[in-house]
Design a protein around this motif. Structure first.
Motif, PDB file in Angstrom:
ATOM      1  N   LEU A 271      49.032  40.774  62.697  1.00 14.61           N
ATOM      2  CA  LEU A 271      48.393  39.463  62.583  1.00 14.61           C
ATOM      3  C   LEU A 271      49.377  38.326  62.808  1.00 14.61           C
ATOM      4  O   LEU A 271      49.012  37.278  63.332  1.00 14.61           O
ATOM      5  N   GLY A 272      50.621  38.527  62.394  1.00 13.34           N
ATOM      6  CA  GLY A 272      51.634  37.496  62.614  1.00 13.34           C
ATOM      7  C   GLY A 272      51.481  36.296  61.705  1.00 13.34           C
ATOM      8  O   GLY A 272      52.049  35.237  61.969  1.00 13.34           O
ATOM      9  N   GLU A 273      50.680  36.450  60.647  1.00 15.00           N
ATOM     10  CA  GLU A 273      50.504  35.372  59.680  1.00 15.00           C
ATOM     11  C   GLU A 273      50.631  35.991  58.301  1.00 15.00           C
ATOM     12  O   GLU A 273      50.217  37.123  58.080  1.00 15.00           O
ATOM     13  N   GLN A 274      51.165  35.211  57.394  1.00 16.53           N
ATOM     14  CA  GLN A 274      51.230  35.667  56.008  1.00 16.53           C
ATOM     15  C   GLN A 274      49.977  35.201  55.291  1.00 16.53           C
ATOM     16  O   GLN A 274      49.626  34.027  55.354  1.00 16.53           O
ATOM     17  N   ILE A 275      49.283  36.118  54.641  1.00 19.34           N
ATOM     18  CA  ILE A 275      48.067  35.755  53.928  1.00 19.34           C
ATOM     19  C   ILE A 275      48.288  35.929  52.422  1.00 19.34           C
ATOM     20  O   ILE A 275      49.169  36.676  52.000  1.00 19.34           O
ATOM     21  N   VAL A 276      47.471  35.226  51.641  1.00 18.95           N
ATOM     22  CA  VAL A 276      47.473  35.411  50.193  1.00 18.95           C
ATOM     23  C   VAL A 276      46.092  35.935  49.813  1.00 18.95           C
ATOM     24  O   VAL A 276      45.072  35.326  50.158  1.00 18.95           O
ATOM     25  N   MET A 277      46.060  37.098  49.157  1.00 18.30           N
ATOM     26  CA  MET A 277      44.802  37.717  48.731  1.00 18.30           C
ATOM     27  C   MET A 277      44.747  37.719  47.220  1.00 18.30           C
ATOM     28  O   MET A 277      45.703  38.115  46.561  1.00 18.30           O
ATOM     29  N   TRP A 278      43.611  37.303  46.686  1.00 19.38           N
ATOM     30  CA  TRP A 278      43.360  37.459  45.244  1.00 19.38           C
ATOM     31  C   TRP A 278      41.857  37.644  45.045  1.00 19.38           C
ATOM     32  O   TRP A 278      41.058  36.894  45.613  1.00 19.38           O
ATOM     33  N   TRP A 279      41.507  38.650  44.256  1.00 17.00           N
ATOM     34  CA  TRP A 279      40.111  38.990  44.005  1.00 17.00           C
ATOM     35  C   TRP A 279      39.393  39.130  45.341  1.00 17.00           C
ATOM     36  O   TRP A 279      39.764  40.013  46.124  1.00 17.00           O
ATOM     37  N   ASN A 280      38.391  38.296  45.632  1.00 17.85           N
ATOM     38  CA  ASN A 280      37.637  38.440  46.881  1.00 17.85           C
ATOM     39  C   ASN A 280      37.980  37.365  47.897  1.00 17.85           C
ATOM     40  O   ASN A 280      37.247  37.159  48.859  1.00 17.85           O
ATOM     41  N   PHE A 281      39.092  36.705  47.665  1.00 20.44           N
ATOM     42  CA  PHE A 281      39.476  35.572  48.497  1.00 20.44           C
ATOM     43  C   PHE A 281      40.696  35.913  49.350  1.00 20.44           C
ATOM     44  O   PHE A 281      41.638  36.543  48.877  1.00 20.44           O
ATOM     45  N   VAL A 282      40.668  35.450  50.588  1.00 25.41           N
ATOM     46  CA  VAL A 282      41.869  35.449  51.425  1.00 25.41           C
ATOM     47  C   VAL A 282      42.160  33.996  51.775  1.00 25.41           C
ATOM     48  O   VAL A 282      41.276  33.263  52.235  1.00 25.41           O
ATOM     49  N   GLY A 283      43.389  33.576  51.528  1.00 22.80           N
ATOM     50  CA  GLY A 283      43.825  32.226  51.870  1.00 22.80           C
ATOM     51  C   GLY A 283      45.236  32.278  52.414  1.00 22.80           C
ATOM     52  O   GLY A 283      45.702  33.328  52.867  1.00 22.80           O
ATOM     53  N   ARG A 284      45.862  31.126  52.389  1.00 23.51           N
ATOM     54  CA  ARG A 284      47.247  31.072  52.872  1.00 23.51           C
ATOM     55  C   ARG A 284      48.213  30.613  51.790  1.00 23.51           C
ATOM     56  O   ARG A 284      49.420  30.694  51.977  1.00 23.51           O
ATOM     57  N   ALA A 285      47.664  30.076  50.682  1.00 25.03           N
ATOM     58  CA  ALA A 285      48.544  29.556  49.640  1.00 25.03           C
ATOM     59  C   ALA A 285      47.854  29.722  48.285  1.00 25.03           C
ATOM     60  O   ALA A 285      46.619  29.760  48.199  1.00 25.03           O
ATOM     61  N   HIS A 286      48.642  29.832  47.262  1.00 28.43           N
ATOM     62  CA  HIS A 286      48.138  29.977  45.900  1.00 28.43           C
ATOM     63  C   HIS A 286      47.167  28.844  45.548  1.00 28.43           C
ATOM     64  O   HIS A 286      46.117  29.080  44.926  1.00 28.43           O
ATOM     65  N   GLU A 287      47.501  27.625  45.964  1.00 28.05           N
ATOM     66  CA  GLU A 287      46.663  26.471  45.618  1.00 28.05           C
ATOM     67  C   GLU A 287      45.259  26.602  46.208  1.00 28.05           C
ATOM     68  O   GLU A 287      44.274  26.161  45.613  1.00 28.05           O
ATOM     69  N   GLU A 288      45.163  27.196  47.395  1.00 24.27           N
ATOM     70  CA  GLU A 288      43.831  27.421  47.993  1.00 24.27           C
ATOM     71  C   GLU A 288      43.022  28.401  47.141  1.00 24.27           C
ATOM     72  O   GLU A 288      41.825  28.206  46.929  1.00 24.27           O
ATOM     73  N   ILE A 289      43.666  29.457  46.692  1.00 25.79           N
ATOM     74  CA  ILE A 289      42.977  30.462  45.877  1.00 25.79           C
ATOM     75  C   ILE A 289      42.455  29.817  44.593  1.00 25.79           C
ATOM     76  O   ILE A 289      41.314  30.060  44.165  1.00 25.79           O
ATOM     77  N   VAL A 290      43.290  28.978  43.977  1.00 35.79           N
ATOM     78  CA  VAL A 290      42.881  28.275  42.751  1.00 35.79           C
ATOM     79  C   VAL A 290      41.630  27.444  43.028  1.00 35.79           C
ATOM     80  O   VAL A 290      40.678  27.435  42.231  1.00 35.79           O
ATOM     81  N   GLU A 291      41.599  26.767  44.159  1.00 37.00           N
ATOM     82  CA  GLU A 291      40.463  25.907  44.494  1.00 37.00           C
ATOM     83  C   GLU A 291      39.208  26.734  44.824  1.00 37.00           C
ATOM     84  O   GLU A 291      38.098  26.378  44.422  1.00 37.00           O
ATOM     85  N   TYR A 292      39.379  27.846  45.554  1.00 33.23           N
ATOM     86  CA  TYR A 292      38.227  28.729  45.831  1.00 33.23           C
ATOM     87  C   TYR A 292      37.626  29.218  44.515  1.00 33.23           C
ATOM     88  O   TYR A 292      36.413  29.234  44.337  1.00 33.23           O
ATOM     89  N   ARG A 293      38.476  29.629  43.605  1.00 33.26           N
ATOM     90  CA  ARG A 293      37.993  30.124  42.311  1.00 33.26           C
ATOM     91  C   ARG A 293      37.244  29.021  41.546  1.00 33.26           C
ATOM     92  O   ARG A 293      36.168  29.249  41.015  1.00 33.26           O
ATOM     93  N   ARG A 294      37.832  27.830  41.537  1.00 30.26           N
ATOM     94  CA  ARG A 294      37.200  26.717  40.825  1.00 30.26           C
ATOM     95  C   ARG A 294      35.819  26.430  41.412  1.00 30.26           C
ATOM     96  O   ARG A 294      34.838  26.251  40.693  1.00 30.26           O
ATOM     97  N   GLN A 295      35.721  26.420  42.747  1.00 29.18           N
ATOM     98  CA  GLN A 295      34.432  26.114  43.382  1.00 29.18           C
ATOM     99  C   GLN A 295      33.403  27.201  43.106  1.00 29.18           C
ATOM    100  O   GLN A 295      32.227  26.910  42.895  1.00 29.18           O
TER     101      GLN A 295
END
Ligand code: MN
Length: 340
Positions: A271-295
């Motif tokens: 893929l050539g990109e670093q991804i951040v995975m948590w629970w059912n979310f894929v993002g690029r940064a911890h802050e995105e995951i926090v926001e997905y969870r909040r929403q």
């Protein structure tokens, strides 16, 4: 399919360094994960793991069954996804899919359900109970659920869902169905966003097949049935063999036995990109995951999370499911540093 860990880790995933073409194959052991609560159906997870987190853009691989539905099947309440596609592929059984863009479809053996989360979607998955009289085998559930990480350029795009019947072919001891990508002269109509292949292969016992592969791709071979060796390395049932880029063939050997071997091959360009995975979310940064969870928690109507009225719903509601949405687990206190 959902990640039902009550305290899932946040994982930073990237493709390996590629490795030399002379590398022996790497065998990844599955870990058992219960899917759901009481009467949970166990699944065998080979991706992501510490030893390997991505193969091309494939970032998640759950293998389940054959599971007697009398012992409990799959019943996954509304849950969200971002930044990925879910790929549902069955060997036996039937699963009903509903999602928040209004899709309602079954997935059956020989059919692919491909859900593109894009910026956000919610869905449910429920295995179907046997129905007498139509001859279909629905008392057993057996298959895989796979996730594909979307490249950065399209990961915030619209959600989509498709049910396709991919092409199959037979060549001597090999029977192949290519459900993602273009391989072995078979092209799947499924929509993908990076160079990728996914296929179910059945190989006659006592036979070896040498399959041409793309040297720009890395490959994983998940063994479902049969005594299989990948390039001479034995790979136990439910294990995933990894072959680094640089090879022009994939050699699969099957020991003598009463029935065909069955494997699932996953391949892709790193893929050539670093991804951040948590629970059912894929993002690029911890802050995105926090926001997905909040929403998600806000859209679920959790009293502890204020709903925002100035932002359109990211996930939406799933109609036709009798239960409440799954709340997100608690975020881990520690934030993982990227692995090198
Ligand atoms: Mn899911």
């Amino acid at each position: 399919m959902t990640n039902t860990d009550t305290h899932p880790d946040e994982l930073v995933c990237r493709n390996g360094s590629g490795g030399a073409s002379a590398e022996p194959v790497q065998v990844v052991e599955p870990r058992d994960v219960p899917l759901g609560g009481l009467r949970a159906m166990p699944v065998r997870r080979t991706l992501p793991q510490r030893a390997r987190s991505l193969i091309g853009a494939w970032c998640f691989c759950d293998h389940y069954g054959p599971r007697d539905l009398a012992a409990g099947g799959m019943d996954v309440a509304p849950h969200p996804h971002t930044g990925l596609q879910t790929v549902s592929w069955l060997f036996a059984g039937e699963i009903e899919h509903r999602d928040s863009i209004g899709s309602h479809a079954m997935v059956r053996p020989g059919e692919l359900n491909l859900m593109t989360a894009g910026r956000g979607i919610a869905h449910t998955e429920v295995s179907q109970v046997p129905r007498a009289g139509d001859g279909a085998q629905r008392d057993v559930l057996h298959g895989v659920q796979l996730w594909v990480a979307l490249p950065d350029a399209v990961r915030d795009g619209p959600a989509a869902f498709e049910n396709v019947r991919p092409p199959s072919g037979v060549d001597g001891p090999l029977a192949a169905t290519v459900f993602i990508g273009d391989w072995l002269g078979l092209r799947s109509p499924a929509t993908v966003h990076s160079p990728l292949v996914g296929a179910e292969l059945r190989i006659a016992p006592g036979k070896t097949v040498d399959l041409p592969v793309d040297p720009a791709f890395e490959y994983g071979v998940l063994v479902d049935a049969g005594e299989v060796a990948v390039d001479g390395t034995p790979v136990a049932t439910a294990h995933l063999a990894y072959q680094a880029p640089g090879r022009r063939n994939l050699r699969l050997s099957v020991a003598d036995g009463p029935t065909d071997a069955r494997v699932v091959v996953l391949g892709g360009e790193p893929l050539g990109e670093q991804i951040v995975m948590w629970w059912n979310f894929v993002g690029r940064a911890h802050e995105e995951i926090v926001e997905y969870r909040r929403q998600w928690m806000a859209e679920c109507g959790r009293p502890d999370v204020p709903a925002t009225t100035d932002v359109p719903a990211r996930f939406g509601a799933v109609a036709g499911y009798p239960g409440a949405p799954l709340p997100a687990p608690t975020l881990p206190h520690t934030r993982l540093k990227p692995r090198t």
